[in-house]
Every structure is written in C-alpha cells, then in structure tokens.
Design an enzyme around this catalytic site. Sequence first.
Site, PDB file in Angstrom:
ATOM      1  N   GLY A 118     -33.524  25.754 -19.353  1.00 24.97           N
ATOM      2  CA  GLY A 118     -34.362  26.855 -19.832  1.00 24.97           C
ATOM      3  C   GLY A 118     -35.454  26.358 -20.776  1.00 24.97           C
ATOM      4  N   ARG A 134     -48.748  26.527 -20.294  1.00 22.55           N
ATOM      5  CA  ARG A 134     -47.907  27.359 -21.165  1.00 22.55           C
ATOM      6  C   ARG A 134     -46.799  26.557 -21.857  1.00 22.55           C
ATOM      7  NH1 ARG A 134     -47.895  33.253 -20.195  1.00 22.55           N
ATOM      8  NH2 ARG A 134     -49.715  33.623 -18.925  1.00 22.55           N
ATOM      9  N   GLY A 136     -27.976  24.896 -17.888  1.00 21.14           N
ATOM     10  CA  GLY A 136     -28.231  25.760 -19.039  1.00 21.14           C
ATOM     11  C   GLY A 136     -27.005  25.944 -19.908  1.00 21.14           C
ATOM     12  N   THR A 137     -27.145  26.862 -20.869  1.00 16.20           N
ATOM     13  CA  THR A 137     -26.018  27.197 -21.727  1.00 16.20           C
ATOM     14  C   THR A 137     -25.572  28.627 -21.407  1.00 16.20           C
ATOM     15  OG1 THR A 137     -27.551  27.930 -23.442  1.00 16.20           O
ATOM     16  CG2 THR A 137     -26.705  25.672 -23.615  1.00 16.20           C
ATOM     17  N   GLU A 156     -30.454  33.552 -16.125  1.00 18.21           N
ATOM     18  CA  GLU A 156     -31.456  33.065 -15.163  1.00 18.21           C
ATOM     19  C   GLU A 156     -30.962  32.896 -13.727  1.00 18.21           C
ATOM     20  OE1 GLU A 156     -30.878  31.457 -18.156  1.00 18.21           O
ATOM     21  OE2 GLU A 156     -32.539  32.475 -19.158  1.00 18.21           O
ATOM     22  N   ASP A 171     -21.536  29.236 -26.751  1.00 15.09           N
ATOM     23  CA  ASP A 171     -20.932  30.189 -27.675  1.00 15.09           C
ATOM     24  C   ASP A 171     -19.839  30.957 -26.955  1.00 15.09           C
ATOM     25  OD1 ASP A 171     -24.009  31.072 -27.047  1.00 15.09           O
ATOM     26  OD2 ASP A 171     -22.609  32.707 -26.649  1.00 15.09           O
TER      27      ASP A 171
HETATM   28  N1  HPA Z   1     -25.745  35.689 -23.488  1.00 16.32           N
HETATM   29  C1  HPA Z   1     -26.691  35.398 -22.609  1.00 16.32           C
HETATM   30  N2  HPA Z   1     -27.120  34.186 -22.400  1.00 16.32           N
HETATM   31  C2  HPA Z   1     -26.571  33.195 -23.103  1.00 16.32           C
HETATM   32  C3  HPA Z   1     -25.589  33.431 -24.037  1.00 16.32           C
HETATM   33  C4  HPA Z   1     -25.139  34.747 -24.235  1.00 16.32           C
HETATM   34  O1  HPA Z   1     -24.259  35.025 -25.042  1.00 16.32           O
HETATM   35  N3  HPA Z   1     -25.246  32.243 -24.593  1.00 16.32           N
HETATM   36  C5  HPA Z   1     -26.021  31.299 -23.989  1.00 16.32           C
HETATM   37  N4  HPA Z   1     -26.824  31.881 -23.097  1.00 16.32           N
END
Ligand code: HPA
Length: 237
Positions: A25, A48, A94-95, A186, A209
């Site tokens: 991202g 951008r 991604g995360t 995404e 998280d």
């Molecule tokens: N929500 C949405 N997208 C995310 C989150 C989340 O808690 N953590 C990392 N990407």
Amino acid sequence: MITTKETPHIKPNGVEIAETILLPGDPLRAKFIAETFLEDYQCFNEVRGMLGYTGTFKGKKISVMGTGMGPASMGIYSWELINVFGVKNLIRIGTCGAMQEDIELYDVIFGMGTATDSNYGHQFKLPGQFPLTASFDLLQKAKKIADEKGQKVHIGNILSSEIFYSADPNAMDNWRKMGILSVEMESVALYWNAIQARVNALCILTVSDHLITGEKTTTEERQKAFTKMMEIALELA
Ligand code: HPA
C-alpha cells in the site's frame, strides 16, 4: 515489456514493468523493497509519489509499486497495470487487523477469498453473488514456498472493507462469526480487476494489529516483520 505507454497515474518513461508485480500500500515500502531486495532496479513511476520500481530478484524480472489505501486507489493502479501495461501476476503485500483468537501479531495470512462491504463489483452487473478468490496457481506456489521455509501461514477468507474508522463499534462481529481471518482494504478491487481480465492475483498479509486483543505493532517492528512476507512474495517472481 518495454513500453511507451502511459496513463494519468503511471508514466514509466521507457522503463519496463515486469509481468509480476508486488503491491504494497505504501509507496515508501516499494522503495524500501527495491533498495533492499532487488538488483539493477530502476524507478518507473513517480506520479503522485506512487513510486514504482523494476529490477531483478535471483535473476528474474520483478516490479514493485505502491497502491495507496482502499479499493478506489487499488482499483485505479491495478486496472492500469493489467489493462495498459500487461501485468499478469499481481501480489498485494500488506498489513491487516486480525479477527480470530488463534492469529497473532506478525502472522502471515494468504487471502484465499475476500469478503467485502464495498460496491466495487456492482459495475459488472452480475445478477447475484460472486466469489472473489485468489489465483489458485499463485496461492499454491506461495504455500509451497512458505512450507519450504518452514513459515507458518493462515489461509482462508479475509475481509476487504472500505471503512477504516467505522461509526459502528461492532462492525466486525458478524464477519468474525463467519470465520473471516483478518481485515484490510484493497484486495476487493485487486481480485475483481484480476478476475475480470483473467490474470493472477494474490493477497499476502502481515498482521499489524489485533482487533480482539487490541495489540498493535510499531512502525519499526512492522518493517522487520514485513520481511517474512516479502521473502515468500519475492520467490513468486
Ligand atoms: N482495518 C483495515 N485495514 C487494516 C487494519 C484494520 O484494522 N489494520 C491494517 N490494515
């Protein structure tokens, strides 16, 4: 493929975009990946600030580019990469926020399928539900690589949400009850665009998280944890 093509959002100025691309991202993470893992890399996009690079990994051509956040941004970049620049394998890295108790911070998740609250797919005018799935080929290869590395992964359905800050504190409860592993923002646009164009997509995530325990990683920790996922993704080149 060397291209003279350009779009409003991607101007490669003659730099090649590889058939396989990694899509974090954050554009600065794309830069970090190019600088840390790729050889002979060149920047192919700065429009951008959405940085994109092409280089080689173990002798194979691979590109890496930021997508921004949410389905709208991912929708634009993935559409152009597929339909204008001919990219065939798109791997989001991604995360995500974990939604099940047996998932821990830094665990790696493969999004076999993605559920969504997004309307992105309405444009296809389908008279019912459509299962948004990853490319079986990429998923199978990624699992094999993870197994060879002894890397534990969770594989299953994820949620691709349009909303990060929800007005409803219980917004995730019903999704969690259906076994959704984690939430990100995404994969919905990526999977729709790839499915429509018959190209391959996979979403690989690191847990940053935890929505049940409230645990979070620091930016610095995230960078390190990312490496586990990166090592799998790069081998897909
Ligand atoms: N929500 C949405 N997208 C995310 C989150 C989340 O808690 N953590 C990392 N990407």
